[in-house]
Design a protein around this motif. Sequence first.
Motif, PDB file in Angstrom:
ATOM      1  N   LEU A 150       1.023  -0.818   0.175  1.00  0.00           N
ATOM      2  CA  LEU A 150       0.151  -0.330   0.516  1.00  0.00           C
ATOM      3  C   LEU A 150       0.847   0.943   0.304  1.00  0.00           C
ATOM      4  CD1 LEU A 150      -3.399   0.635   0.207  1.00  0.00           C
ATOM      5  CD2 LEU A 150      -2.639   1.464   2.264  1.00  0.00           C
ATOM      6  N   GLY A 151       2.212   1.182   0.382  1.00  0.00           N
ATOM      7  CA  GLY A 151       2.539   2.313   1.015  1.00  0.00           C
ATOM      8  C   GLY A 151       3.544   2.834  -0.423  1.00  0.00           C
ATOM      9  N   ASN A 152       3.788   1.300  -1.217  1.00  0.00           N
ATOM     10  CA  ASN A 152       4.326   1.772  -2.670  1.00  0.00           C
ATOM     11  C   ASN A 152       3.665   2.839  -3.567  1.00  0.00           C
ATOM     12  OD1 ASN A 152       7.550   0.766  -3.767  1.00  0.00           O
ATOM     13  ND2 ASN A 152       6.998  -0.797  -1.504  1.00  0.00           N
ATOM     14  N   VAL A 153       2.260   1.944  -3.199  1.00  0.00           N
ATOM     15  CA  VAL A 153       1.164   2.373  -4.397  1.00  0.00           C
ATOM     16  C   VAL A 153       1.205   3.832  -3.870  1.00  0.00           C
ATOM     17  CG1 VAL A 153      -1.132   2.629  -4.888  1.00  0.00           C
ATOM     18  CG2 VAL A 153      -0.143   0.726  -4.541  1.00  0.00           C
ATOM     19  N   GLU A 154       1.083   4.391  -2.827  1.00  0.00           N
ATOM     20  CA  GLU A 154       0.773   5.831  -2.275  1.00  0.00           C
ATOM     21  C   GLU A 154       1.693   7.230  -2.130  1.00  0.00           C
ATOM     22  OE1 GLU A 154      -0.143   6.056   1.584  1.00  0.00           O
ATOM     23  OE2 GLU A 154      -1.457   4.775   1.755  1.00  0.00           O
ATOM     24  N   PHE A 155       3.076   6.137  -3.320  1.00  0.00           N
ATOM     25  CA  PHE A 155       4.122   6.866  -2.702  1.00  0.00           C
ATOM     26  C   PHE A 155       4.031   7.890  -4.412  1.00  0.00           C
ATOM     27  CE2 PHE A 155       7.963   7.604  -5.333  1.00  0.00           C
ATOM     28  CZ  PHE A 155       8.575   8.105  -4.676  1.00  0.00           C
ATOM     29  N   GLY A 156       3.607   7.221  -5.312  1.00  0.00           N
ATOM     30  CA  GLY A 156       3.214   8.498  -6.497  1.00  0.00           C
ATOM     31  C   GLY A 156       2.600   9.946  -6.457  1.00  0.00           C
ATOM     32  N   HIS A 211      -6.663   0.677  -6.740  1.00  0.00           N
ATOM     33  CA  HIS A 211      -5.763   0.373  -7.058  1.00  0.00           C
ATOM     34  C   HIS A 211      -4.679  -0.673  -6.605  1.00  0.00           C
ATOM     35  CE1 HIS A 211      -6.382   4.864  -8.857  1.00  0.00           C
ATOM     36  NE2 HIS A 211      -6.167   3.540 -10.719  1.00  0.00           N
ATOM     37  N   LEU A 212      -5.059  -1.080  -5.245  1.00  0.00           N
ATOM     38  CA  LEU A 212      -4.221  -2.827  -5.335  1.00  0.00           C
ATOM     39  C   LEU A 212      -5.511  -4.175  -6.125  1.00  0.00           C
ATOM     40  CD1 LEU A 212      -2.255  -3.046  -1.456  1.00  0.00           C
ATOM     41  CD2 LEU A 212      -1.316  -3.003  -4.506  1.00  0.00           C
ATOM     42  N   ASP A 213      -6.888  -3.643  -5.515  1.00  0.00           N
ATOM     43  CA  ASP A 213      -7.916  -4.360  -5.546  1.00  0.00           C
ATOM     44  C   ASP A 213      -7.993  -4.159  -6.843  1.00  0.00           C
ATOM     45  OD1 ASP A 213      -9.067  -3.944  -3.335  1.00  0.00           O
ATOM     46  OD2 ASP A 213     -10.874  -2.750  -3.041  1.00  0.00           O
ATOM     47  N   GLY A 253      -5.817  -7.200  -3.431  1.00  0.00           N
ATOM     48  CA  GLY A 253      -7.166  -6.606  -2.275  1.00  0.00           C
ATOM     49  C   GLY A 253      -6.684  -6.851  -1.325  1.00  0.00           C
ATOM     50  N   GLY A 254      -6.671  -7.583  -0.556  1.00  0.00           N
ATOM     51  CA  GLY A 254      -5.523  -8.077   0.781  1.00  0.00           C
ATOM     52  C   GLY A 254      -4.355  -8.055   1.130  1.00  0.00           C
ATOM     53  N   PHE A 255      -3.601  -8.144   0.096  1.00  0.00           N
ATOM     54  CA  PHE A 255      -2.355  -7.479   0.279  1.00  0.00           C
ATOM     55  C   PHE A 255      -1.335  -6.367   0.971  1.00  0.00           C
ATOM     56  CE2 PHE A 255      -3.231 -11.209  -2.043  1.00  0.00           C
ATOM     57  CZ  PHE A 255      -2.853 -12.510  -1.464  1.00  0.00           C
ATOM     58  N   GLY A 256      -2.537  -5.447   1.642  1.00  0.00           N
ATOM     59  CA  GLY A 256      -1.635  -4.082   1.271  1.00  0.00           C
ATOM     60  C   GLY A 256      -0.968  -4.445   2.305  1.00  0.00           C
ATOM     61  N   ASP A 257      -0.581  -4.808   3.063  1.00  0.00           N
ATOM     62  CA  ASP A 257       0.307  -4.552   4.582  1.00  0.00           C
ATOM     63  C   ASP A 257       1.231  -5.233   3.956  1.00  0.00           C
ATOM     64  OD1 ASP A 257      -1.193  -3.548   5.733  1.00  0.00           O
ATOM     65  OD2 ASP A 257      -2.391  -4.851   7.012  1.00  0.00           O
ATOM     66  N   ARG A 267       2.538  -6.317 -10.121  1.00  0.00           N
ATOM     67  CA  ARG A 267       0.919  -5.962 -10.055  1.00  0.00           C
ATOM     68  C   ARG A 267       1.096  -4.935  -9.574  1.00  0.00           C
ATOM     69  NH1 ARG A 267      -3.630  -9.480 -10.696  1.00  0.00           N
ATOM     70  NH2 ARG A 267      -1.989 -11.888 -11.852  1.00  0.00           N
ATOM     71  N   VAL A 268       1.878  -5.333  -7.860  1.00  0.00           N
ATOM     72  CA  VAL A 268       2.064  -3.538  -7.622  1.00  0.00           C
ATOM     73  C   VAL A 268       2.733  -2.806  -7.777  1.00  0.00           C
ATOM     74  CG1 VAL A 268       3.153  -2.843  -5.200  1.00  0.00           C
ATOM     75  CG2 VAL A 268       3.025  -4.249  -4.769  1.00  0.00           C
TER      76      VAL A 268
END
Length: 256
Positions: free
Chosen positions: A95-101, A119-121, A126-130, A143-144
């Motif tokens: 999740l933190g990686n996707v938030e970066f941008g 976007h992870l969904d 979906g269940g792997f954000g952490d 995928r991330v």
Amino acid sequence: MKIEFRQVTKEFAVRDSDRPFRALDGIDLGVREGEFLTLVGPSGCGKSTLLDLLTGLTAPTSGEIRIDGVPVEGPGLDRGIVFQQYALFPWRTALGNVEFGLEAKAVPRKERSALARRHLDLVGLGGFGDRYPHELSGGMRQRVAIARSLAFDPDVLLMDEPFAALDAQTRESLQEELLRIWEKTGKTIVFITHGIDEAVYLGQRVAVMSSRPGRVRQVIDVSFDSREGDLRADPRFGEYRHAIWTLLREEVASVA
Ligand code: ADP
Ligand code: MG
């Protein structure tokens, strides 16, 4: 045209020589709005060089590249990039990686987290954000990387052999996912590969490159009556593959 290459040439200086090496020669290529274009060619033919020009990280020696009619003069958030080995930040969760941008784009914290989750969904995580990158498989990491590129909503997605390091089965499922995402988001995608099957499977059009110097030999329209079922078993799939294989083989024969 969304993207236009006009007589683009790229040369690199060669040490101890006053003659530069010409990696790309007279590239003319157009990519339509919302199109999925694949670019296939042998290793070393200049595919990454061409994509680097499109990212704006490097500049052509001559010629011009335009996006929406505007010359590319540097990197921009209108273009998202996914490389073969996308360096995710190891100290950040998925999740933190996707938030970066989104931080770079100054999206407020709450909205950022919601967008990243969405976007992870979208890429099936979906269940792997952490999870941290080391807790994810290669396919999940890509995928991330795709989710990260899409989260800041670029017009154009540039992909340089993003699935090349994955095993065949993972690659196929990511190809399928990517087509689904493309259909859903309507992004313009330029996807580089050295795999003929991958080029035919993904592309609406396939640009076939030759090397030394790198040129676009031919652009082939790919269309199937239906995309349902096993596309790779469709006789037309074999015809496209053969046509591209022949073009690339002539190429290898002429260099050898
Ligand atoms: P591909 O991605 O199709 O495998 P590249 O675009 O990486 O090919 O490279 C095309 C050619 O340009 C190769 O011969 C490569 O050695 C050369 N090349 C790429 N980048 C540089 C550079 N920065 N300096 C000198 N030569 C380079
Ligand atoms: Mg390359």
